[in-house]
Structures are given as structure tokens and as C-alpha cells.
Design a protein around this motif. Structure first.
Motif, short mmCIF file in Angstrom:
data_model
loop_
_atom_site.label_atom_id
_atom_site.label_comp_id
_atom_site.label_asym_id
_atom_site.label_seq_id
_atom_site.Cartn_x
_atom_site.Cartn_y
_atom_site.Cartn_z
N ILE A 37 8.89 -4.64 3.87
CA ILE A 37 7.48 -4.24 3.83
C ILE A 37 6.64 -5.44 3.37
O ILE A 37 7.12 -6.34 2.70
N GLY A 38 5.38 -5.41 3.78
CA GLY A 38 4.46 -6.45 3.35
C GLY A 38 4.57 -7.74 4.15
O GLY A 38 3.99 -8.74 3.79
N TYR A 67 0.56 -16.42 4.15
CA TYR A 67 1.70 -15.56 4.47
C TYR A 67 2.98 -16.33 4.16
O TYR A 67 3.56 -16.97 5.02
N PHE A 68 3.41 -16.23 2.91
CA PHE A 68 4.53 -17.06 2.47
C PHE A 68 5.86 -16.64 3.05
O PHE A 68 6.87 -17.31 2.83
N ASP A 122 10.43 -5.70 -0.46
CA ASP A 122 9.07 -6.22 -0.63
C ASP A 122 9.08 -7.67 -1.09
O ASP A 122 8.22 -8.11 -1.82
N TYR A 123 10.10 -8.41 -0.62
CA TYR A 123 10.24 -9.80 -1.07
C TYR A 123 8.98 -10.63 -0.80
O TYR A 123 8.66 -11.57 -1.53
N ALA A 124 8.26 -10.26 0.28
CA ALA A 124 7.11 -11.08 0.69
C ALA A 124 6.08 -11.18 -0.42
O ALA A 124 5.39 -12.19 -0.54
N SER A 125 5.99 -10.14 -1.25
CA SER A 125 4.99 -10.19 -2.31
C SER A 125 5.51 -10.94 -3.53
O SER A 125 4.79 -11.18 -4.48
#
Lengths: 959, 131
Positions: free
Chosen positions: A7-8, A80-81, A186-189
Motif C-alpha cells: 500500500i502507498g 516517491y521514494f 506500507d514500506y513506501a511510507s
């Protein structure tokens, strides 16, 4: 393994980007093929259709390239890392203005920048190239296919070890690496970006790469024309458009290289503008060959000679661009260059890039060679073309020997491939190595570019002309000799080789000025070559002046001599230690480090320079402001930016080489503070405390005992300290402490501060650098200064305005209300109802004191804020108002008077931290270098505009 | 024969001569043993000994920085760099020094460091608490 639903993540830019990369690649392939057939079937009906397909494909390719760039920018701007490229080059803190720099910091981004310029240049040809459009764009599209393949990022082959083609800039981080973090959906955050290397966070990084890559890209165009000329066997007509493009390319590529030098000199602390670094060399080599090509092209246009050489030079220019790309991007330079890219696994692809165009050009040239027209009669020895051609050979020669030395790592790799025990060879001292050979190249160029301006094309009757030639050349030689002599009065020319170079530098300037005035009579349209050659001469003089006579002025012999065992003058001692506010004599200057200011991560130092005349009067004074940039965690210095004072004839270059360790690393500073040997002392205000301490002597393993006298001279309840930023609710105490050491006459007064914020104590020590001593307050100071509420015995009193009571002999009067109360612990809020009672106290000795306790209603609840008169030990609390009777209730207590004994701690082993390590260099005549080099580029561009102008004039005549 | 060809041949000959004389400017990466034996100015490649002392005290001498490196043969020696301690020095993996042996110490005037690509570890890019 179970699939994770992440997600994210923002997958859209990636999908669009991937699609555009593939589309762009396929479209360039199609454009190349369509234009190929359009060229092959030229003159036939279907050629038009092929051209239309080619155009469509090329335009599609252009749109695709823009889309890829747009997608990456979009992902970068939105941080957007989850994208590897974004994560590697952007961070949350990175200002948006550096987003361009971040984009082309990486290999993939710079490939895209290169492709972007190819598209732009290709569009110019598409709309104005006429019959050259198809063959040139076929070649250009093929180049785009090759570069495009570098960012494809697809795997080809089967089995466990497929071959990867290209590196895709829109890969997700989780596809590039395996890490436990990717187990959480939710690693993206949770990830943050690395950001742009702080060294690259300046405007040079914004302007240098696009200029350089436009330079790189523009060398493709003369190359495309050369291939086109060979291909369609029009060996003459291609020369005209190719020349214009080559002049453009020479001007832009040269400017790009020059910007690199200016960046190194001005913003980085390299201490010079050119260091013969392999990366620098490999951008210079194509430029040298391109300049040779321009001269051959001029000969070909004017005489018909040298058409073959023109082909070869333009082809070589591009091949060397490809070779330069290979060297800088394959990682092969690793040990020898400070600024090569790191490897990306594309070595073989880069080799393939060179091979494709080298073979294609060589085969085509081989097939066509015989058919290229060449006048049967050889150039006459008295003709311009003869000497110009020799000049081009000299340039090529220069390029070849620079390349040979720079390619040493490649040679090592190849030999090691066959003979693994071969130890690689390396140039011990590159700068003298390159200078030794290039100096003679410059001498010949100076001579040839001077002489050939006096000669005429197609001269077969030199004898008739010889006397005029002799007159001009003779005068030029004499004047050059004079100027060379005058120059030696200004700069020190240490060797005869440099004297020769200086002479020919002047020679080319004098002859070209002469040419400008007497031959072309100031006709601006033909002045380009004169400008360029004058620029070359000035540049040579500038290089000699700033290189030979560059002086490190930051070496103070008085300080250095005898201090270091075995130190001798021949060693380069470039740095000097400068204590704050202690002036030091450096050559002609008296230099003082006066202050430093910190603004977020940048710390700017003010270094004051003063120059005196023989009478000791100050004739000149100025400040320089070198700065350093800390990294985000304040644990290291990320960049050191020099500051330069510019005179017309020299520069004074200054940069911070180092700082005390405690100023660089905040972690170390904490450790250091913890390791200090603080000792507790206490004394009443005004009382002198004497103590002894042992002080280690540097370098001698011995200690001396010194005696110190300390005295607290006052207490400050509203203290200030450079590191202390007050917050509401703080209880802060500062003290003035005077310290004197037995062997030093000065008394130093410092102001340590101790702050109680909530439950935490914050100590702000004060440093006496001269005594290497640090002073801080002990937490006991709160007990000494403040009386705890529990020990106070409040009595309640009622006052009306003006009424007076007597407490232990003190006359206490209520003077009235203050409806705008001020209190250190009170921050007004909008709905507050707050008053303070103005209390005045007359002591038995007649002195009058005042206090203002505050009564406050906030949110229907009453509060009171106490006030006290510390001198008398009187404490006031304003606890109530009766509006009907205008009576106030006041709690008053008097603490037992006690002597205020202030505990403080002194450490005498604190290191000095008030200095900078400075490097200062004087560069005489460096402006000649910048002016000369710029003039060269301007000359090239003037020639280009003149040639474009020529076309339009002829066209209008033709109508 | 054309004049141009003669000149070209002269140039090629000059190039060959130059490049052979240029061999003097070149050397192999030396190790401490070679450097001690020859006493020449050489380039040495090695690994920084991170456990040994690194000494830089600008108050004493801003142009004296000493540390230890291990050369390709595994020999460890003290190196004196006549310059300030560069930033990120501790991070460097491979060091190339130019200088010569003086007694037991290698005195260097020029240094090139190769730092590892810094951001390989996962923790580097995970946000810290409260960030």
C-alpha cells in the motif's frame, strides 16, 4: 512465498515511464530504418513515404523521451521514494530548485539528458535539413537506439544468468534489492531519500551538465553529416551545413568544458581549474579533434583539399565522444579519477556503442575512400591551407597523446585479461606528465595560428607576396618579443620552455590583431577566427601566469620553522591555523578570522584581509566569506566552498581546509564534553575561590600544576547564551564567572547558563579558549538561588489601592493594577483576563524594591504567577480580587535570609575550538585565462552566426 | 612524395619517441617493500587500517595527518600526509597515495580515496523515529 499487497505505492509514473522507454527505443529503431530506406530509395516515389514514416517515428521517439523524463521528474518532485532512482537522488529536505541537478546526477538521468538534446537537434534538422534530413536522421536515430538501450533495463537470455541490457531509471526499490523492510506492506511510507550530494548542490550543477551534454550531443550532427556525405556520395555539399554545426558544437562543448573548470575553481576546493583528470581529458579530446575538423572543413570549402580529412576528423570526434562515455561510465577509471561515475554493469554495452559506430564509419569510409574528390596538385608550401592542415595534425597529435596516457587503465585491463599477474601501470604525477607534452602542442598552435593568418588560400605565387608577408611577420615577431619581455617583468617564467610558449602566445595575439585590422579591416562578419585565436593566445598567457606563479600564501614561515621535526620547505604546506581574532601575517596580508555565523546547515566564516604599505598604513581591507556545509545530522562537513577576492590581475582564493573536530562532529563534541574533567567549586557572589589544577603539556608527557582564581560576580535570571533558545516555562539561571590563571595576566569573564525545562536540565557551558578552560553551572545553583515553595511560610494580606502593611520591618504598598502584565513565565492568550499587582517595598535601610505578581483567569479558572524580590527574600502570590470592594488578596512570604553560595564546575582540559585551518592561494593573471577561453568560444559562435547569415543572404539573392 | 606525408611521418615518429620517453612517468603501484628499496617517488595503493590511530591535531600542525595503511602485500606502515585530514576519511576503502618512504614512514603529498557507494545498508534509508 505469499504475495504482498503493497500500500502507498505510486505505480503510475513507473508504468508510463516503462512504456515510454520501450516505445522510444522502438520508435528510434523504426525512424532509423525508415530514414535508411528513404535515403536508399532517394529519387524514387516511395522515398517520400519512407521519409514520412521516418518523421512520424522520430517525432514519436521525441515524445517518448520527453515522457520518460517527465515521469521521472514527476516521481522526483513528489518524492516517491519507492522508486530506486528517486530514492537515490532526492530527499524530503532537497529544495525543488535542485531537482534538475538530482535528475542528471545519476547515469540514467544523464543519458536521458543526452537523448533530450539529440531530439531537439534532430527536430532542427527535421524541419530545416531538406535533402540531408533522411540520411542524417537515420544515423542520429541509430545513435538514439544505442543510447536508449542503456536505459532499457530488460533481461535477455535464459537460465540462471540472463544478460541485462541497460539500467532502467524507473525500477522500484523492492525490485532492485532484497531487504526485510519490503515484508511490510506500507514500506513506501517508511523510507526516506538519500538526496543530492551536498557538493553538487549549487548552480554549477544546474548549468554545467546541460551545457556539456548539449556539447556532446551536438558533435553527433557533423558526424551524421559526414556519414550522410559518404553514404549518398555528395562529398562536397555536406561540407557547408556540417561546418555550421561543427562551429556551434565547438562553441558549446568548449563552454561546457570551461564551465567544469570554473566550477572546480570557484565552488569546489580543488584549488585550480584544470587537473588533467581523466574525465576532464576525455571531454577535451573530442573538442580538440572537432577543432581540427573545423579547420579541415574550412580548407575543404575554400580549396577542395582535405575533404577526406574532414570526414575522418568528424567521425573521430564522435567516436571519441563514445570512447569518453565508455571511460567515464564503465568504472574502468576507478583509481585514477576523482569524478568518474561508478560502474553500472554496462561495460560491454558501452564497448558495443563504440564498436558499432567505429566499424560502420570505417567500412563506409573504406568503400567510398577512392571516390572522394581530391585535387591532383598538392598544397603549395606558401599557402594557407598547407599550414592550416599541419595545424589540424598538431591538434590530432595532441588528442592522441592525451588519449594514450588517459587510457592506461584500459591498457592494464586488457593486458590483465590475458596475463592475470600483470601489475597495472599508472602515471605517478599526472599534471607534470601532461604539461610536459602539451606545452609543445601549444607552441606549435600559437605559431601556426599566427603565421597562417598572413597566408592566402590557393597561393601558388608566394614569391610575389613574400615581402608583404615578411614585413607583417617580422613586425609581429618583434612586437611579440617586446611583450614577452614585459610579461616577464610581471610573472616569473622559470624555464626556457615556458618562455617559448609565452612568446608564441603573444605571437598569435599580435598577428591576429594585425589580421583583424589590416587584412579584414574590422569586418565583424569575418572576425570570428581572429577572436578565437586571440582568445587562445590570452588563454595561454593566463595559464602560464596563474599556473607558474600560483602561490600558496597560507604558509607562515615564522610559525612553521623548527616546530616540526624533519619538515622542510620543499614539502607542500598549504594550510595555516588561524585563531579567532588573532591576526596572522600571510605574505602581504594581515589575515584575521573574525567571526562565523550559522544558517541551517551552512556555516559562513568571515576572514578579514588587510594589506599595509611600507609605512604600515592600511591600504586595502576586505572580507572573504568561505563557508562549509554540514550534513543533515551535523556529524560531518559535507562541502567546503571557497571564497575568492578578484583583482583585475590576480585572485586571492581562500577556503576552509579543516575545523576543530568538536566543530565538525556533534557526536564527538558530546563525547568530548563528557570526558572533560570538571571539578566542583563554590563561592558566594564576590568571593574569590582559589584552586590548583594540573595541565598537560603538549607532546611532552609532563604536567604542570597551575593555580586558578575564580569568582562568581553575579547571577542573571534572564540569561542569554549563543546556543540557548528560551522556551515558555523555562527556568534559566546564568552566572558571570571570572577566571584568572596564575601565568596569565588577563581576567576572563564567561557566562555559563543552566536551564530547567520540565524535568530536564540543559547545561550551556562557556569556553575560555585562551586558557583551554570550560565553565558550567552545577545544578545545585537552583537550590542556592530559588527557595523551594514548601519552605515558604505564606501569610495572607488584603490590600486596597494605596494601602500599606508592615512585614518584618518592610513597608509593603499596593500601588495599583497593571492591566497589561508582563511576567517571564506568562504568554498572553486571547481570552485571558490578567492583571498584575504593582507592589513596592521599602526596606528598613530606605531602599525601594518592586514586584509584580500576576493574577490570571484562563478558561474560567484562576491562576497566579508568583514574583519575588531575591535581594530581600520576599515572595508574592496574587491570589484573588473582590471586585465589589476593590480589595485584593496577596500571599506574602519571607524566606530566611541565607548566603547565596553558587556551585560551579571548571574543567581545565578543554581543547581550544576557536580556530580554522585555512588554505589561501594567489592566482595571478587568472582572468586572462577566463577571458581568453571565453573569447575562443565566442569566436567559434560568431563564425557560426556569420555562416548562417551567409546562407540567408544568398537565398534572398536567389529569389 | 607529398610534403604532408613527410610531416605526418615525422609526427608519428615523434609520437612514438614521446610515448616511449613517457614510460619514465609511469610506474606500477608499489608496495612498501619496493618503496623502501628504491626510495623513489611512487604510488601506493592500500587499505586503511581502521583500528590503528589516525592523528590530526591542527593546533600542532595543520599539515600533518598520520594514519596506517596495509598495502597489497599485507604490510602495514604508518603514512604521513602533508595536508589536512580529508572529510569522510574513515569511510574510505581503498586509498591511493603518491609519495616516498622516509625512514619507516611513507610521506605522501597526494591522496585519492575511494569511498564505498554509501547507501547499501537498509537502515540508511529507513526513516528514523519522529522524522
Amino acid at each position: 512465498m505469499q504475495e504482498i499487497q503493497y500500500i502507498g505505492e505510486h505505480l503510475m509514473p513507473g508504468r508510463i515511464g516503462h512504456l515510454a522507454i520501450v516505445l522510444g527505443f522502438v520508435a528510434s529503431l523504426l525512424a532509423s530504418l525508415a530514414y535508411f530506406f528513404a535515403t536508399q530509395r532517394r529519387g524514387q516515389a516511395e522515398a517520400t513515404q519512407w521519409t514520412l514514416i521516418g518523421r512520424g517515428a522520430f517525432l514519436t521517439h521525441g515524445v517518448a523521451v520527453f515522457t520518460v523524463i517527465g515521469a521521472i521528474f514527476f516521481a522526483m518532485a513528489n518524492r516517491y521514494f519507492e522508486y530506486q532512482y528517486v530514492q537515490a537522488h532526492v530527499s524530503d529536505e532537497l529544495p525543488l530548485k535542485y531537482i534538475f541537478s538530482a535528475f542528471w546526477e545519476g547515469q540514467e538521468g544523464s543519458f536521458l539528458l543526452w537523448m533530450f538534446w539529440h531530439v531537439i537537434l534532430g527536430l532542427v534538422i527535421l524541419f530545416s535539413g531538406k535533402r540531408w534530413e533522411a540520411p542524417t536522421l537515420s544515423v542520429l536515430s541509430l545513435i538514439q537506439v544505442c543510447i536508449g538501450s542503456m536505459i532499457l533495463g530488460i533481461y535477455v537470455g535464459f537460465g540462471d544468468d540472463p544478460v541485462r541490457i541497460g539500467s532502467n531509471p524507473l525500477m522500484l526499490l523492492r525490485d532492485m534489492m532484497d531487504a526485510p523492510i519490503f515484508a511490510s506492506a506500507d514500506y513506501a511510507s517508511q523510507i526516506k531519500g538519500n538526496g543530492l550530494n551536498p557538493l553538487l548542490q549549487n548552480y554549477w550543477m544546474t548549468i554545467h551538465p546541460p551545457t556539456l551534454f548539449l556539447g556532446f550531443a551536438s558533435t553527433s550532427i557533423p558526424f551524421c553529416y559526414a556519414i550522410a556525405g559518404l553514404w549518398i556520395k555528395e562529398h562536397k555539399d555536406w561540407l557547408k551545413p556540417a561546418l555550421r554545426w561543427a562551429l556551434f558544437s565547438g562553441g558549446i562543448l568548449g563552454t561546457g568544458i570551461l564551465m567544469g573548470g570554473a566550477w572546480a575553481y570557484e565552488a569546489l576546493s580543488f584549488g585550480g581549474y584544470w587537473a588533467w583528470d581523466p574525465v576532464e581529458n576525455m571531454s577535451l579530446v573530442p573538442w580538440l579533434i572537432l577543432i581540427a575538423g573545423i579547420h579541415a572543413n574550412l580548407i575543404a570549402r575554400n580549396t577542395g583539399h582535405s575533404v577526406r580529412s574532414t570526414y575522418i576528423y568528424y567521425i573521430l570526434t564522435f567516436v571519441f565522444i563514445a570512447y569518453s562515455t565508455f571511460l567515464t561510465r564503465s568504472g574502468v577509471l576507478g583509481d585514477t579519477s576523482v569524478h568518474a561515475f561508478t560502474e553500472m554493469g554496462l561495460e560491454w554495452q558501452l564497448v558495443g556503442f563504440i564498436a558499432v559506430f567505429l566499424l560502420l564509419s570505417a567500412i563506409l569510409l573504406g568503400i567510398r575512400y577512392k571516390g572522394i574528390p581530391s585535387p591532383p596538385k598538392e598544397e603549395a608550401a606558401g599557402s594557407k591551407e598547407f599550414w592550416m592542415f599541419i595545424g589540424t595534425l598538431v591538434l590530432l597529435f595532441s588528442a592522441v597523446i592525451i588519449t594514450a596516457s588517459t587510457s592506461l587503465p584500459v591498457y592494464n585491463k586488457i593486458v590483465q585479461y590475458f596475463d592475470p599477474v600483470f601489475e597495472g601501470r599508472v602515471i605517478t604525477d599526472p599534471i607534470p606528465h601532461y604539461n610536459r607534452y602539451q606545452i609543445w602542442i601549444a607552441v606549435f598552435i600559437g605559431l601556426l595560428s599566427g603565421i597562417s593568418q598572413y597566408l592566402r588560400y590557393k597561393e601558388f605565387n608566394f614569391r610575389k607576396y613574400a615581402s608583404r608577408f615578411g614585413l607583417h611577420a617580422g613586425i609581429a615577431l618583434a612586437v611579440s618579443g617586446l611583450f614577452t619581455y614585459l610579461t616577464t617583468l610581471w610573472i616569473d617564467v622559470v624555464a626556457w620552455q615556458y618562455l617559448v610558449l609565452l612568446f608564441f602566445g603573444w605571437f598569435t595575439i599580435i598577428t591576429n590583431i594585425d589580421h583583424l585590422i589590416t587584412f579584414i579591416r574590422g569586418n565583424l562578419k569575418q572576425s570570428g577566427s581572429s577572436f578565437a585565436h586571440i582568445g587562445f593566445g590570452l588563454m595561454i598567457i593566463g595559464i602560464l601566469a596563474s599556473g607558474l606563479n600560483q602561490r600558496v600564501i597560507s604558509n607562515n614561515q615564522f610559525v612553521m620553522d623548527g616546530l616540526i621535526e624533519g619538515a622542510s620547505n620543499e614539502q607542500m604546506r598549504r594550510n595555516i591555523l588561524l585563531f579567532k581574532d588573532s591576526p596572522l601575517i600571510m605574505e602581504d596580508y594581515e589575515v584575521t578570522y573574525t567571526k562565523d555565523t550559522i544558517d541551517t546547515f551552512t556555516r559562513t566564516f568571515t576572514v578579514h584581509y588587510k594589506r599595509r604599505n611600507k609605512q604600515g598604513e592600511v591600504v586595502e581591507a576586505f572580507d572573504l566569506h568561505p563557508n562549509i556545509l554540514y550534513d543533515k545530522s551535523f556529524t560531518k562537513v559535507a562541502a567546503s566552498n571557497p571564497s575568492t577576492k578578484r583583482y583585475w590581475d590576480r585572485d586571492i582564493f581562500t577556503h576552509i581546509a579543516s575545523l576543530p573536530q568538536v566543530e565538525i562532529d556533534m557526536e564527538y563534541r558530546r563525547q568530548r564534553e563528557d570526558s572533560l574533567n570538571y571539578r566542583l567549586h563554590q563561592g558566594a557572589i564576590g568571593e574569590t575561590v582559589t584552586f590548583l589544577d594540573t595541565v598537560p603539556l603538549t607532546d611532552m608527557d609532563t604536567f604542570v600544576v597551575k593555580s586558578y582564581r575564580a569568582m562568581v560576580s553575579g547571577i542573571d535570571r534572564h540569561p542569554t547564551h549563543p546556543d540557548y533558545h528560551p522556551e515558555e516555562g523555562d527556568i534559566a539561571i546564568g552566572a558571570s564567572v571570572q577566571i584568572k590563571r596564575s601565568d596569565d595576566d588577563s581576567v576572563f569573564t564567561v557566562h555559563p547558563v543552566l536551564v530547567l525545562r520540565g524535568q530536564l536540565l540543559y547545561s550551556y557551558p562557556a569556553q575560555i579558549n585562551e586558557l583551554s578552560t570550560r565553565v558550567r553551572l552545577n545544578e545545585g545553583v537552583f537550590d542556592a538561588v530559588f527557595t523551594p515553595e514548601t519552605e515558604l511560610n505564606y501569610q495572607q494580606f488584603s490590600f486596597q489601592q494605596g494601602s500599606k502593611i508592615n512585614l518584618n520591618g518592610y513597608q509593603i504598598t499596593f500601588e495599583g493594577f497593571n492591566r497589561k502584565p508582563k511576567h517571564p513565565n506568562y504568554q498572553p492568550e486571547e481570552e485571558d483576563i490578567a492583571v498584575s499587582g504593582m507592589m513596592s517595598v521599602q526596606a528598613p535601610d530606605g531602599k525601594v524594591y518592586a514586584a509584580q505578581p500576576v493574577y490570571l483567569i484562563r478558561g474560567n479558572r484562576p491562576f497566579n504567577l508568583k514574583d519575588e524580590i531575591p535581594e530581600l527574600g520576599l515572595h508574592f502570590r496574587f491570589t484573588g480580587i473582590d471586585p465589589a470592594t476593590e480589595t485584593i488578596e496577596m500571599m506574602i512570604a519571607q524566606a530566611d535570609p541565607k548566603p547565596m553560595v553558587i556551585p560551579f564546575e571548571v574543567a581545565t582540559n578543554s581543547l581550544r575550538s576557536d580556530y580554522i585551518v585555512l588554505e589561501a592561494i594567489e592566482f595571478p593573471g587568472i582572468n586572462l585565462f577566463w577571458i581568453g577561453a571565453s573569447l575562443m568560444m565566442i569566436g567559434l559562435l560568431v563564425s557560426m552566426f556569420f555562416r548562417i547569415g551567409q546562407v540567408s543572404v544568398r537565398r534572398s539573392v536567389g529569389l | 612524395m607529398k610534403k604532408i606525408y613527410i610531416i605526418a611521418i615525422v609526427m608519428i615518429a615523434a609520437a612514438i619517441v614521446l610515448l616511449t620517453t613517457a614510460a619514465e612517468d609511469m610506474s606500477t603501484y608499489a608496495n612498501f617493500k619496493d618503496a623502501t628499496k628504491s626510495g623513489d617517488r611512487v604510488k601506493i595503493a592500500g587499505q586503511l587500517s581502521k583500528d590503528k590511530e589516525m592523528y590530526y591535531n591542527p593546533q600542532e600542525d595543520p599539515n600533518y595527518f598520520s594514519f596506517y595503511i596495509r598495502d597489497t602485500k599485507g604490510e602495514e606502515r604508518k603514512v604521513v600526509l602533508l595536508s589536512e585530514k580529508p572529510q569522510d576519511f574513515e569511510l574510505s576503502e581503498q586509498i591511493v597515495l603518491t609519495g616516498q618512504m622516509k625512514g619507516d614512514e611513507f610521506v605522501a603529498t597526494d591522496m585519492l580515496m575511494k569511498c564505498p557507494s554509501k547507501y547499501k545498508d537498509e537502515e540508511v534509508y529507513i526513516k528514523e523515529e519522529g522524522e
